[in-house]
Write an enzyme that holds these catalytic residues in place. Structure first.
Site, PDB file in Angstrom:
ATOM      1  N   HIS A 286       0.835  -1.203   0.000  1.00  0.00           N
ATOM      2  CA  HIS A 286       0.000   0.000   0.000  1.00  0.00           C
ATOM      3  C   HIS A 286       0.873   1.257   0.000  1.00  0.00           C
ATOM      4  O   HIS A 286       0.583   2.227  -0.715  1.00  0.00           O
ATOM      5  CB  HIS A 286      -0.914   0.020   1.229  1.00  0.00           C
ATOM      6  CG  HIS A 286      -2.243  -0.616   1.024  1.00  0.00           C
ATOM      7  ND1 HIS A 286      -2.398  -1.968   0.763  1.00  0.00           N
ATOM      8  CD2 HIS A 286      -3.502  -0.091   1.022  1.00  0.00           C
ATOM      9  CE1 HIS A 286      -3.690  -2.247   0.632  1.00  0.00           C
ATOM     10  NE2 HIS A 286      -4.377  -1.122   0.780  1.00  0.00           N
TER      11      HIS A 286
ATOM     12  N   HIS B 233       1.070  -3.894   8.847  1.00  0.00           N
ATOM     13  CA  HIS B 233       2.515  -3.826   8.637  1.00  0.00           C
ATOM     14  C   HIS B 233       3.236  -3.331   9.877  1.00  0.00           C
ATOM     15  O   HIS B 233       2.654  -2.629  10.718  1.00  0.00           O
ATOM     16  CB  HIS B 233       2.847  -2.890   7.468  1.00  0.00           C
ATOM     17  CG  HIS B 233       2.404  -3.386   6.140  1.00  0.00           C
ATOM     18  ND1 HIS B 233       3.049  -4.384   5.455  1.00  0.00           N
ATOM     19  CD2 HIS B 233       1.345  -3.010   5.360  1.00  0.00           C
ATOM     20  CE1 HIS B 233       2.424  -4.610   4.319  1.00  0.00           C
ATOM     21  NE2 HIS B 233       1.386  -3.804   4.233  1.00  0.00           N
TER      22      HIS B 233
END
Length: 290
Positions: free
Chosen positions: A160, A224
């Protein structure tokens, strides 16, 4: 077909495609190969790293994405592309439209390929991996869906973040190249709202606010680790900068904003420049020999 050509000639001019060279076809083929290789890597297996059930860094809950992959990818690709098309139409330049299109496609292809190669090679576990795993103490193995667990092994780097920063930083560069916002020694016309230094500067960094939001959301969603987001963001910035500079002048240099070429892309393949440079080389060789 003739009607389309006459429309193009009427709006963009009869010389609208004089810049085009067959080498650009090769460039597009290379960009297509980058996208194809990305798809091939995505279909390959992910490295399965061992894990500890007591590891707190991978024990966070699985949450919904604040920014979906589809929306992030669409924004990163079509945002800069639409702006390049708008600029090209306002300036009646197919060259701007073409270089904007191939520049952003190359950026996205390169960033995506590197990101996927690293994800599949490293196999770092996401912060929510154990939620995906659904460990069964009886059979001593994960019982979660294979696809969900495989995705849980793709934490490094953040896709992303690399997607958002590759597209949005390219857009920032594109705007800066049209406004000289990042070249502070370029004089600006007085008594003109469009000349506002801070106005155009803020305009160029607006896309980066969105990219930053995307990156931060990956930490908030436990998708993440911090290092993944930093690496993905830097990867996106580097890829966009490299691919932009291939097709466009450096937005930090005053020489890129000569009045006759202000906001114009590079003409990569020009016979006249080649002949002139060859003649210069031969003259220098003659001087050396004498």
């Amino acid at each position: 077909m003739s009607q389309l050509k006459s429309t193009i000639d009427h709006y963009f001019g009869v010389d609208a495609l004089d810049w085009f060279d067959r080498s650009y076809i090769t460039d597009w083929i290379v960009v297509g190969i980058l996208w194809f290789l990305t798809g091939a890597v995505k279909a390959s297996p992910v490295f399965e790293r061992e894990f500890d059930l007591e590891d707190l860094t991978i024990s966070h809950p699985q949450k919904e994405d604040q920014v979906s992959s589809f929306f992030n990818n669409t924004t990163a690709l079509f945002g800069p592309l639409i702006i390049a098309i708008i600029i090209g139409f306002f300036q009646r330049s197919l060259l701007i439209i073409h270089h904007g299109a191939i520049g952003i496609c190359a950026t996205r292809g390169l960033a995506e390929l590197i990101t996927e190669v690293l994800k599949h090679s490293v196999g770092r576990l996401r912060p929510d991996f154990l939620s995906r795993c659904q460990w069964d103490k009886v059979i001593q193995k994960c019982t979660g869906l294979d696809t969900t667990m495989a995705n849980g092994r793709k934490s490094f780097p953040s896709g992303h973040s690399s997607t958002a920063f590759s597209g949005m930083f390219f857009l920032s560069l594109l705007i800066a190249g049209q406004t000289a916002a990042w070249c502070f020694n370029i004089p600006k016309a007085p008594r003109c709202f469009k000349s506002s230094r801070m106005g155009v500067f803020v305009l160029t960094i607006l896309p980066l606010f969105w990219a930053t939001h995307v990156a931060v959301s990956r930490l908030q969603d436990y998708r993440h680790h911090t290092e993944d987001v930093i690496a993905g963001s830097l990867l996106g910035v580097v890829c966009s900068l490299l691919c932009y500079l291939i097709f466009w002048p450096n937005p930090f240099l005053a020489s890129s904003f000569h009045p006759e070429a202000f906001g114009q892309p590079r003409l990569l393949y020009r016979e006249t420049d080649y002949v002139r440079s060859r003649a210069t080389d031969l003259d220098l060789e003659g001087v050396v020999e004498h």
